[in-house]
Write an enzyme that holds these catalytic residues in place. Structure first.
Site, short mmCIF file in Angstrom:
data_model
loop_
_atom_site.label_atom_id
_atom_site.label_comp_id
_atom_site.label_asym_id
_atom_site.label_seq_id
_atom_site.Cartn_x
_atom_site.Cartn_y
_atom_site.Cartn_z
N LYS A 202 0.86 -1.18 0.00
CA LYS A 202 0.00 0.00 0.00
C LYS A 202 0.89 1.23 0.00
CE LYS A 202 -3.56 2.37 2.65
NZ LYS A 202 -4.48 2.30 3.79
N LYS A 255 -2.14 -1.39 -3.93
CA LYS A 255 -3.03 -0.25 -3.83
C LYS A 255 -2.23 1.04 -3.85
CE LYS A 255 -5.97 1.95 -0.50
NZ LYS A 255 -6.38 2.05 0.87
C1 PBG Z 1 -7.17 3.03 5.62
C2 PBG Z 1 -7.61 3.00 4.22
C3 PBG Z 1 -7.52 4.03 3.29
C4 PBG Z 1 -8.08 3.54 2.11
C5 PBG Z 1 -8.53 2.24 2.36
N1 PBG Z 1 -8.21 1.92 3.65
C6 PBG Z 1 -7.05 5.41 3.43
C7 PBG Z 1 -5.67 5.76 3.76
O1 PBG Z 1 -4.78 4.92 3.85
O2 PBG Z 1 -5.47 6.94 4.00
C8 PBG Z 1 -8.19 4.31 0.84
C9 PBG Z 1 -9.18 3.81 -0.13
C10 PBG Z 1 -9.51 4.77 -1.21
O3 PBG Z 1 -8.86 5.82 -1.41
O4 PBG Z 1 -10.46 4.46 -1.95
N2 PBG Z 1 -8.15 2.55 6.48
#
Ligand code: PBG
Length: 329
Positions: A202, A255
């Site tokens: 991520k 991601k």
């Molecule tokens: C954290 C989380 C995020 C997303 C999914 N889980 C946000 C982040 O890391 O700031 C982002 C998903 C998206 O942008 O669609 N719980």
């Protein structure tokens, strides 16, 4: 000079022969999207009959549990088999303790979905950022996100989701060691059938902006660079995925999706593991915004984005377009 309609080159290879009609294009198509590879994100909060559209994500709503059930049932009838839940708690604290409250929106929604929507696959996002008053993914000491005590909190959250009946828990925090800790805790309590989808690679991405409006999880200070990955790295992503597989992840995720298709391709190629891609909020919002201005043909760019993600190696795609795409297929 007159243009003739007859061939003048003598070519043995003419790739265009296979592009002449839709029938032949379909025969040689290498990648196909099907609704059953989509996972549909839902933002679940308190109340009843609540359906509040998110400003930066037209067509996406903050939902109360009853509305989330309707949305999941509608997605199911569009052919989308799975949802992933994010929570909108009524109160936040520095430890994010509502993340493991059995009566919080996510846990309540999991129970309701398993009871009311036949065969729906329920995945829960496991993170503290929606639950902490400071918006960080973990427990903060000064300006540091402290790893190990955060993992304890994540374990509590994941367990509470499993107890509620989640099929899959999906830690998205990027703390070290959380997959192993969650696996161990689940197994010790008899939840050996609860799967883990790990947000393994991520990245620290600007494309999460609209999500933070949707989930009210913008950090009050600092950023997420000390735990989410640097956008320039790909070898490190392979190490992250390897660690999560060793710790017991059943599905690994990359991601965001489109800016990281090379990462996705390498992860699939290297590990051959069930691989998810998250087509994130910003990727959705930019297509929406351009489409609203008439600059892009939305159905077309939506399908092209999703097939690109699948072609790169995703077995499954988390996307806010899940229902729209399923209905077009
Ligand atoms: C954290 C989380 C995020 C997303 C999914 N889980 C946000 C982040 O890391 O700031 C982002 C998903 C998206 O942008 O669609 N719980």
């Amino acid at each position: 000079m007159a243009v003739t309609t007859r061939t003048s080159l003598s070519l043995t290879r003419r790739p265009r022969r296979l592009r002449r009609t839709e029938a032949i294009r379909a025969l040689v198509r290498e990648t196909r999207l099907t609704p059953d590879c989509f996972i549909y994100p839902l933002f679940v909060g308190a109340g009843e009959g609540v359906r509040r559209e998110i400003g930066s994500m037209p067509g996406v709503f903050q939902l109360s549990v009853d509305e989330a059930i309707k949305e999941a049932a509608a997605a199911k009838s569009d052919g989308v088999p799975a949802v992933i839940l994010f929570g909108l708690p009524e109160k936040k604290d520095p430890e994010g303790s509502v993340a493991y409250d059995p009566d919080a929106p996510v846990q309540t929604a999991v129970r309701a979905l398993k009871r009311e929507v036949r065969d729906v696959l329920v995945i829960t996002d496991v993170c503290l950022c929606e639950y902490t008053s400071h918006g960080h993914c973990g427990i903060v000491d000064g300006d540091e996100i402290v790893n190990d005590i955060t993992v304890d909190q994540l374990v509590r959250a994941a367990l509470s989701h499993a107890v509620a009946g989640a099929d899959v828990v999906a830690p998205s925090d990027m703390m070290d060691g959380r997959v192993g800790a969650i696996r161990k805790a689940l197994d010790e309590r008899g939840f050996d059938r609860t799967a883990i989808m790990s947000y393994a690679a991520k990245y620290c991405s600007g494309f999460y902006g609209p999500f933070r409006e949707a989930a009210d999880s913008t950090p009050q200070f600092g950023d997420r660079r000390s735990h989410q990955m640097d956008p320039g790295n790909v070898v490190e992503a392979l190490r992250e995925v390897e660690i999560d597989i060793q710790e017991g992840a059943d599905i690994v995720m990359v991601k965001p999706a489109l800016p990281y298709l090379d990462v996705l391709a390498k992860v699939k190629e290297r590990f051959g593991y069930p691989t998810a891609a998250y087509h994130v909020s910003g990727e959705y919002s930019m297509l929406k915004a351009a489409a609203q201005r008439g600059w892009l043909d939305e159905p077309r760019v939506m399908m092209e984005s999703l097939i690109g993600i699948k072609r790169a190696g995703a077995d499954m795609i988390i996307t806010y377009y899940a229902r729209d795409a399923a209905r077009l297929l």
